[in-house]
Design an enzyme around this catalytic site. Sequence first.
Site, PDB file in Angstrom:
ATOM      1  N   HIS A  70       6.670  17.059   3.487  1.00 45.92           N
ATOM      2  CA  HIS A  70       6.640  17.509   2.084  1.00 45.92           C
ATOM      3  C   HIS A  70       5.693  16.671   1.218  1.00 45.92           C
ATOM      4  O   HIS A  70       5.802  16.687  -0.003  1.00 45.92           O
ATOM      5  CB  HIS A  70       8.041  17.468   1.486  1.00 45.92           C
ATOM      6  N   HIS A 153       8.088  10.844  11.635  1.00 40.82           N
ATOM      7  CA  HIS A 153       8.774  11.870  10.845  1.00 40.82           C
ATOM      8  C   HIS A 153       8.777  13.145  11.677  1.00 40.82           C
ATOM      9  O   HIS A 153       7.774  13.863  11.745  1.00 40.82           O
ATOM     10  CB  HIS A 153       8.003  12.049   9.531  1.00 40.82           C
TER      11      HIS A 153
HETATM   12 FE   LIG Z   1      13.359  14.628   4.515  1.00 41.11          FE
HETATM   13 FE   LIG Z   2      10.619  16.009   6.353  1.00 42.06          FE
END
Ligand SMILES: [Fe+2]
Ligand SMILES: [Fe+2]
Length: 262
Positions: A70, A153
């Site tokens: 994001h 991530h």
């Molecule tokens: Fe997250």
């Molecule tokens: Fe994420």
Amino acid sequence: MKLNILCIGDVVGKAGRDILDQQLRKIIDAHSIDCVIVNAENAAAGSGITKKIYQKIIATGANIVTLGDHVYRKRDIISTLETADNIVKPANLSISASGRDYAIYTTAKGAVVAVVSLLGRVFMKPSDCPFAKIDSLLLKLKNEADIIIIDIHAEATSEKIAIGHHLDGKVSLVFGTHTHVQTADERILPKGTGFITDLGMTGPHNSVIGRNIENVVKSMRTQMPFPFEVATGDNKISGIIATIDSTTKKCDTINRIQVSDD
Ligand SMILES: [Fe+2]
Ligand SMILES: [Fe+2]
């Protein structure tokens, strides 16, 4: 030199920011923390981060901010990604993507910490090979930092564990983010690298990974869209504290933490 590193998992919305504000200084003092790394990819209303929120998170005591898939959700952060040296985009995005490949923080003890964020590719949007990207970055980073830490991530536990083993003995610590559920597998890998599959989430745990339970369940049951507001209740910081020896570059200890509201 021994360094105590605090790594905090995905900060979700105002609830996540508020508990950081209330508790982070206390954790830093109680554990003599030398460097705080915060994943803040969900800090702005559950998705992305703004310049103002980045500045507030640094003011709570964070030294380095990582993001994730994001990263660009709030375009307001792009100028900060291009100018600040303590916030990073995922390094294996397009070479044309805004932001740095690694963040740098010099601790009060003088040791330099470098942090790289990588995106996984299993059940994620396309990105470049995280293995190849970190291999090329490490050649450069070895001369610039005393200790190197990686935020992987990613969605799949297997991919995060594979990255951990790939980097065992090459970096001091690898921690996973993105799935928002803290895993109980913190350990020191055979060649001395500290590892955990996921730090967990900082924000409302009375939720579906940070979002309002009712609407997520409704959406999954009906296959129709409903707004996924940030939830409230059972607010917690999740993360780990690792002790790293800057001479050997190895991780001596790694322990999970969860801290609730007062
Ligand atoms: Fe997250
Ligand atoms: Fe994420």
